[in-house]
Write an enzyme that holds these catalytic residues in place. Structure first.
Site, mmCIF file in Angstrom:
data_model
loop_
_atom_site.group_PDB
_atom_site.id
_atom_site.type_symbol
_atom_site.label_atom_id
_atom_site.label_comp_id
_atom_site.label_asym_id
_atom_site.label_seq_id
_atom_site.Cartn_x
_atom_site.Cartn_y
_atom_site.Cartn_z
ATOM 1 N N CYS A 112 30.287 -46.768 -25.117
ATOM 2 C CA CYS A 112 29.143 -46.564 -24.216
ATOM 3 C C CYS A 112 28.441 -47.836 -23.742
ATOM 4 O O CYS A 112 28.311 -48.072 -22.543
ATOM 5 C CB CYS A 112 28.102 -45.695 -24.909
ATOM 6 N N LYS A 154 20.704 -41.010 -20.103
ATOM 7 C CA LYS A 154 20.887 -41.886 -21.264
ATOM 8 C C LYS A 154 21.022 -43.346 -20.834
ATOM 9 O O LYS A 154 21.894 -43.684 -20.040
ATOM 10 C CB LYS A 154 22.146 -41.432 -22.009
ATOM 11 N N HIS A 170 28.983 -36.084 -24.749
ATOM 12 C CA HIS A 170 28.915 -36.797 -26.028
ATOM 13 C C HIS A 170 28.502 -35.801 -27.114
ATOM 14 O O HIS A 170 27.666 -34.928 -26.884
ATOM 15 C CB HIS A 170 27.884 -37.921 -25.897
ATOM 16 N N ARG A 182 28.191 -49.366 -19.782
ATOM 17 C CA ARG A 182 26.982 -49.213 -18.952
ATOM 18 C C ARG A 182 26.458 -50.570 -18.473
ATOM 19 O O ARG A 182 25.960 -50.697 -17.347
ATOM 20 C CB ARG A 182 25.909 -48.463 -19.738
ATOM 21 N N HIS A 200 20.921 -46.517 -23.172
ATOM 22 C CA HIS A 200 21.818 -47.158 -24.137
ATOM 23 C C HIS A 200 22.093 -48.637 -23.873
ATOM 24 O O HIS A 200 23.173 -49.157 -24.185
ATOM 25 C CB HIS A 200 23.148 -46.395 -24.258
ATOM 26 N N ASP A 219 31.743 -42.824 -18.700
ATOM 27 C CA ASP A 219 31.566 -44.161 -19.272
ATOM 28 C C ASP A 219 32.752 -44.612 -20.111
ATOM 29 O O ASP A 219 32.963 -45.800 -20.318
ATOM 30 C CB ASP A 219 30.273 -44.246 -20.100
ATOM 31 N N ASN A 220 33.516 -43.651 -20.644
ATOM 32 C CA ASN A 220 34.716 -43.973 -21.444
ATOM 33 C C ASN A 220 35.468 -42.659 -21.669
ATOM 34 O O ASN A 220 35.012 -41.585 -21.249
ATOM 35 C CB ASN A 220 34.362 -44.651 -22.775
ATOM 36 N N LYS A 249 38.431 -42.322 -26.483
ATOM 37 C CA LYS A 249 37.285 -43.220 -26.713
ATOM 38 C C LYS A 249 37.535 -44.160 -27.892
ATOM 39 O O LYS A 249 38.044 -43.742 -28.930
ATOM 40 C CB LYS A 249 36.057 -42.366 -27.002
ATOM 41 N N SER A 273 22.410 -42.770 -27.601
ATOM 42 C CA SER A 273 23.254 -41.582 -27.738
ATOM 43 C C SER A 273 22.528 -40.488 -28.510
ATOM 44 O O SER A 273 21.619 -40.757 -29.300
ATOM 45 C CB SER A 273 24.549 -41.934 -28.474
ATOM 46 N N ASP A 320 29.198 -38.749 -20.103
ATOM 47 C CA ASP A 320 29.352 -39.538 -21.334
ATOM 48 C C ASP A 320 30.512 -38.974 -22.150
ATOM 49 O O ASP A 320 30.434 -37.839 -22.639
ATOM 50 C CB ASP A 320 28.048 -39.480 -22.133
ATOM 51 N N ASP A 321 31.577 -39.732 -22.267
ATOM 52 C CA ASP A 321 32.759 -39.342 -23.064
ATOM 53 C C ASP A 321 33.572 -38.223 -22.403
ATOM 54 O O ASP A 321 34.277 -37.481 -23.096
ATOM 55 C CB ASP A 321 32.385 -38.908 -24.493
HETATM 56 MG MG MG Z 1 30.383 -42.744 -24.015
#
Ligand code: MG
Length: 472
Positions: free
Chosen positions: A74, A131, A233, A78, A133, A285-286, A306, A159, A34-35
């Site tokens: 996010c 996660k 994240h 997803r 989300h 994810d980003n 992001k 998150s 994540d991130d």
């Molecule tokens: Mg993310």
């Protein structure tokens, strides 16, 4: 004397059966950070974050240089991963915050067909750790992962910076202090609350233990495991074993713990004899959350991170691993996207793509298994509800640019900006006046793409309290 013909007959039958039986369906594991930024792993050039397990995964498999998440934040990313569709088609790009919040009533619509929902009838056991989300289930149980194709779930709904405990002391930034006592992110096992707040220093370890158990428990049948890490994240937490381990500070500690987790997954697959029949795909994810300063990661030589539609927002690390099937040590420079995982997994599993709907992903199984095969994807659209930019071959055309995280209105460009990402991956030199024919050709492609965007009202209805205004 009769025994010999009988033995021969049995051997013949066994050989015939063996030749007739289909090859075993591969296990499929998607690991999503994540991130995590394009520049945050050793094998992508980071000088001080040590990622020996991901580096080995890349050396034994295929590493992608031009792989895109499907969104710059996010939730829509997803949704795209699990449906193979741009999130505007599912309504998951329509939230006014761009991501679902703890009080959002929207969730991934039931009408959407997810990857685990397709793999289950093909004989797969499906599990998710981490996660989600794609909706909270406090208001509507239809938001839960088990309503979207997963047999098992251990993880958190959203998150880890959401839902801070009321009354938590504020730090200098106005946000609650990054102390585990002040965050009330709930941990669920299936539909049951397991802990609130979750001890975030233990999340990566807990997720990993659950993933290893899932692999061991289902090693005699095909399985699909979606392992979506909570980190890196912000707020960042590492276990005692990793805290202080990295020269990059806490961010590096967190990434090194994720690297260790990946190492444990791959080692378990080797030890259980599953490595030759399991595809593992690692990505993010980003891009990195740059406004978090030292708590955020790095997009390397790419611009921004992001929340932005510059390259750093969507172009992410990606590694595929399947010993004996994916050639070792390949660096793949083809244009690919997270959208492609859906049809690729469906093909490898011998399942069928859903009919009557547009799937934006391309089946990349041939490119994975034979790196000499030509690329399947020619276009990639950077979009939420609005279309920001398009990439074809090395050319990227910006109509709008979301410059960074939290910008309320994107910058509009007339004429559009054109970049040659091969020569200028950092997007510094606008070439639109040098290549008018390229600009014209890309504008034509955009019109054709826009004609395919028809948001389904019933799907958007379930998101009505969160909707912004849909726009092509
Ligand atoms: Mg993310």
């Amino acid at each position: 004397m009769k025994a010999i013909p009988l033995i021969l007959a049995c051997l013949f039958c066994a050989a015939a059966l063996d030749a007739a039986s289909p090859p075993p369906k591969p296990n499929i594991i998607v690991i999503l950070a994540d991130d995590l930024g394009y520049g945050d792993l050793g094998c992508y050039g980071h000088p001080t974050i040590r990622t020996p397990h991901l580096d080995r995964m890349a050396a034994e498999g295929m590493r992608f240089t031009d792989f895109y998440s499907a969104a710059e934040v996010c939730t829509p990313s997803r949704a795209a991963l699990l449906t193979g569709r741009y999130p505007i088609r599912s309504g998951m790009a329509h939230n006014q915050f761009r991501v679902l919040r703890t009080r959002s009533t929207g969730h991934l619509p039931a009408e959407e067909i997810t990857l685990p929902e397709l793999l289950r009838p093909a004989g797969y056991t499906t599990g998710m750790v981490g996660k989600w989300h794609l909706g909270v289930w406090y208001f509507n149980p239809d938001g839960h992962p088990r309503r979207h194709g997963f047999d098992m779930f251990l993880g958190v709904p959203h998150s880890n910076d959401m839902d801070p405990t009321a009354g938590a002391p504020k730090g200098a930034s106005g946000r609650p202090d990054p102390n585990p006592a002040w965050w009330s992110v709930p941990l669920y096992r299936n539909e049951e609350l397991a802990a609130r707040p979750a001890d975030q220093t233990q999340l990566t370890r807990l997720y990993t233990e659950e993933a290893l158990k899932f692999i061991r428990d289902h090693k005699r049948q095909p399985f699909f495991l979606y392992f979506a890490h909570t980190f890196p994240h912000v707020p960042l937490f590492a276990s005692a074993q990793f805290r202080g381990s990295s020269r990059r500070g806490l961010y590096g500690d967190v990434v090194e713990e994720i690297d260790s987790s990946v190492g444990q997954i791959l080692e378990t697959l080797r030890r259980e004899g599953l490595a030759g029949n399991t595809l593992v795909f690692f990505t993010s994810d980003n891009g990195p959350w740059l406004i978090m300063n030292q708590q955020g990661g790095s997009a390397g030589l790419l611009r921004e991170g992001k929340g932005s539609t510059w390259e750093g927002g969507l172009r992410v690390p990606a590694i595929a691993w399947w010993p004996g099937r994916i050639k070792a040590g390949v660096v793949n420079t083809n244009l690919m996207s997270m959208l492609d995982l859906f049809p690729t997994a469906v093909k490898l599993a011998g399942a069928e793509l859903p009919r009557g709907r547009i799937i934006d992903g391309c089946d990349q199984s041939a490119a994975l298994l034979d790196s000499a095969r030509s690329p399947r994807r020619s276009m990639f659209y950077y979009r939420g509800t609005r279309l920001y930019a398009v990439r074809k071959d090395q050319w990227k055309l910006h109509l709008l640019t979301q410059k960074g995280y939290g910008q309320s209105q994107p910058d509009a460009h007339e004429p559009p900006l054109l970049f040659d990402l091969n020569a200028d991956p950092g997007e510094h030199f606008n070439l639109s006046t040098n290549h008018p024919a390229v600009v014209a050709s890309l504008l034509e492609e955009i019109e054709a793409h826009r004609a395919t965007i028809v948001p389904v009202p019933s799907q958007l209805e379930s998101l009505r309290q969160d909707n912004g205004v849909a726009s092509k």
